[in-house]
Scaffold this motif. Structure first.
Motif, PDB file in Angstrom:
ATOM      1  N   ARG A   6       0.827  -1.210   0.000  1.00  0.00           N
ATOM      2  CA  ARG A   6       0.000   0.000   0.000  1.00  0.00           C
ATOM      3  C   ARG A   6       0.860   1.258   0.000  1.00  0.00           C
ATOM      4  O   ARG A   6       0.619   2.214   0.745  1.00  0.00           O
ATOM      5  N   SER A   7       1.874   1.259  -0.854  1.00  0.00           N
ATOM      6  CA  SER A   7       2.817   2.372  -0.907  1.00  0.00           C
ATOM      7  C   SER A   7       2.967   2.840  -2.349  1.00  0.00           C
ATOM      8  O   SER A   7       2.362   2.281  -3.271  1.00  0.00           O
ATOM      9  N   ASN A   8       3.772   3.865  -2.541  1.00  0.00           N
ATOM     10  CA  ASN A   8       3.974   4.419  -3.880  1.00  0.00           C
ATOM     11  C   ASN A   8       5.416   4.878  -4.043  1.00  0.00           C
ATOM     12  O   ASN A   8       5.693   5.987  -4.485  1.00  0.00           O
ATOM     13  N   THR A   9       6.351   4.021  -3.678  1.00  0.00           N
ATOM     14  CA  THR A   9       7.772   4.362  -3.740  1.00  0.00           C
ATOM     15  C   THR A   9       8.272   4.304  -5.176  1.00  0.00           C
ATOM     16  O   THR A   9       8.165   3.268  -5.841  1.00  0.00           O
ATOM     17  N   THR A  10       8.807   5.400  -5.651  1.00  0.00           N
ATOM     18  CA  THR A  10       9.334   5.479  -7.018  1.00  0.00           C
ATOM     19  C   THR A  10      10.721   4.856  -7.080  1.00  0.00           C
ATOM     20  O   THR A  10      11.557   5.079  -6.195  1.00  0.00           O
TER      21      THR A  10
END
Length: 259
Positions: A125-129
Motif C-alpha cells: 500500500r505504498s507508492n515508492t518510485t
C-alpha cells in the motif's frame, strides 16, 4: 612483498572496443538518458517507475521499460554501468544480439517492474518510485549464479558452508544497508526473474531461433553490423565480424546452437 595489481589503460581500451553491439547501445542509452536530465529536469520523473502512475487503462505502462534506463545522479548511473556492462556482455555473448534487444526492451523490464508495482500498490500500500539498471544487474547476477552453483554448490566462510546461489541475495541486503535510498523490493524482484531465467523456467520468453536465423540471413546482420553477435556463436564467433576484418561479408548459414 607482493605488489598490487596495476591499472592498465590499454587493456581497458581493448575491452571496451571488444564489447558486443547491444551492450554498447544499452550503455550509451543509459548515459544519454542521464545527460538528458541536465537540461530537462522533467525527464527523470517522466521515465521513473512510480506505481500509482502505471495503469493499463489510464496509461504509464511505458515506465516499465524506461525506469531501468534512468538514474538519480551521475554516481548512481556510473556505478550501475560499471557493474552491468560485464554481466550484459556475457549474456549477449551467450544468447546473441537480437535476443538481448527483444528481452531487455520487453519482458526483462515488464516482468520485474510489473511485479514491483503490484507488490507496492496492493501488498505494501505504498507508492515508492524506483529507477536504475541495478534491477538488471541483480537479475543477470542471479542467472549467472545458477550456472556457478551447478559447478560449485557451496563456498566456505570459516566453518560454514554457504550455498553459492545465495550470494546475490547477500549482496542485495548488503547494498540495502550500505547504500542510502536503495530499493530492496526492486532488487528482489529483479533477482527472482534472474533465478527463473537461470533455472530455465522463463526461457520461453526468448524469441524462436528459427525466426532469428531467417532474419539474420535475410538482412545479413552479421556482415553489416560490427560487433553483432549471431545466435550461432559456435560457427561465427562471439563478436561477429569486427571492423578490422577485411574479408567480404558473408551471410550466415543456419546451424543448431549447442546447449
Amino acid at each position: 612483498m607482493a605488489s598490487l595489481p596495476q591499472f592498465n589503460p590499454a587493456r581497458l581500451r581493448s575491452y571496451i572496443f571488444r564489447l558486443p553491439l547491444f551492450t554498447r547501445l544499452l550503455v550509451l542509452v543509459i548515459v544519454l538518458a542521464w545527460a538528458a536530465t541536465i537540461p530537462f529536469s522533467w525527464f527523470r520523473p517522466l521515465t521513473a517507475l512510480e506505481p500509482e502512475k502505471v495503469n493499463p487503462l489510464t496509461g504509464g505502462m511505458y515506465r516499465l521499460n524506461t525506469f531501468p534506463l534512468m538514474h538519480i545522479n551521475f554516481l548512481h548511473m556510473m556505478f550501475n554501468v560499471i557493474t552491468l556492462t560485464p554481466l550484459l556482455e556475457r549474456f549477449e555473448a551467450e544468447f546473441g544480439t537480437i535476443p538481448c534487444l527483444l528481452l531487455f526492451t520487453g519482458p526483462f523490464g515488464l516482468l520485474p517492474g510489473g511485479l514491483y508495482v503490484l507488490l507496492e500498490r496492493f501488498v505494501l500500500r505504498s507508492n515508492t518510485t524506483v529507477m536504475g539498471a541495478s534491477i538488471w544487474v541483480f537479475m543477470l547476477l542471479c542467472a549467472e549464479t545458477v550456472k556457478t552453483h551447478k559447478a560449485n554448490p557451496n563456498f566456505s566462510i570459516g566453518p560454514y558452508k554457504i550455498p553459492t546461489w545465495t550470494t546475490p541475495i547477500l549482496a542485495i541486503f548488503i547494498t540495502y544497508f550500505i547504500v542510502p535510498s536503495t530499493s530492496l523490493l526492486g532488487h528482489l524482484c529483479g533477482a527472482l526473474f534472474g533465478y527463473l531465467w537461470g533455472l530455465g523456467y522463463i526461457r520461453f520468453l526468448a524469441p524462436p531461433e528459427k525466426i532469428l536465423r531467417w532474419v539474420e540471413t535475410k538482412l545479413n546482420l552479421l556482415g553489416r553490423l560490427p560487433h553483432y553477435v549471431s545466435i550461432d556463436q559456435k560457427k561465427y564467433g562471439r563478436y561477429g565480424i569486427l571492423p578490422s576484418v577485411t574479408t567480404a561479408p558473408r551471410s550466415p548459414v543456419p546451424e543448431t546452437r549447442p546447449t
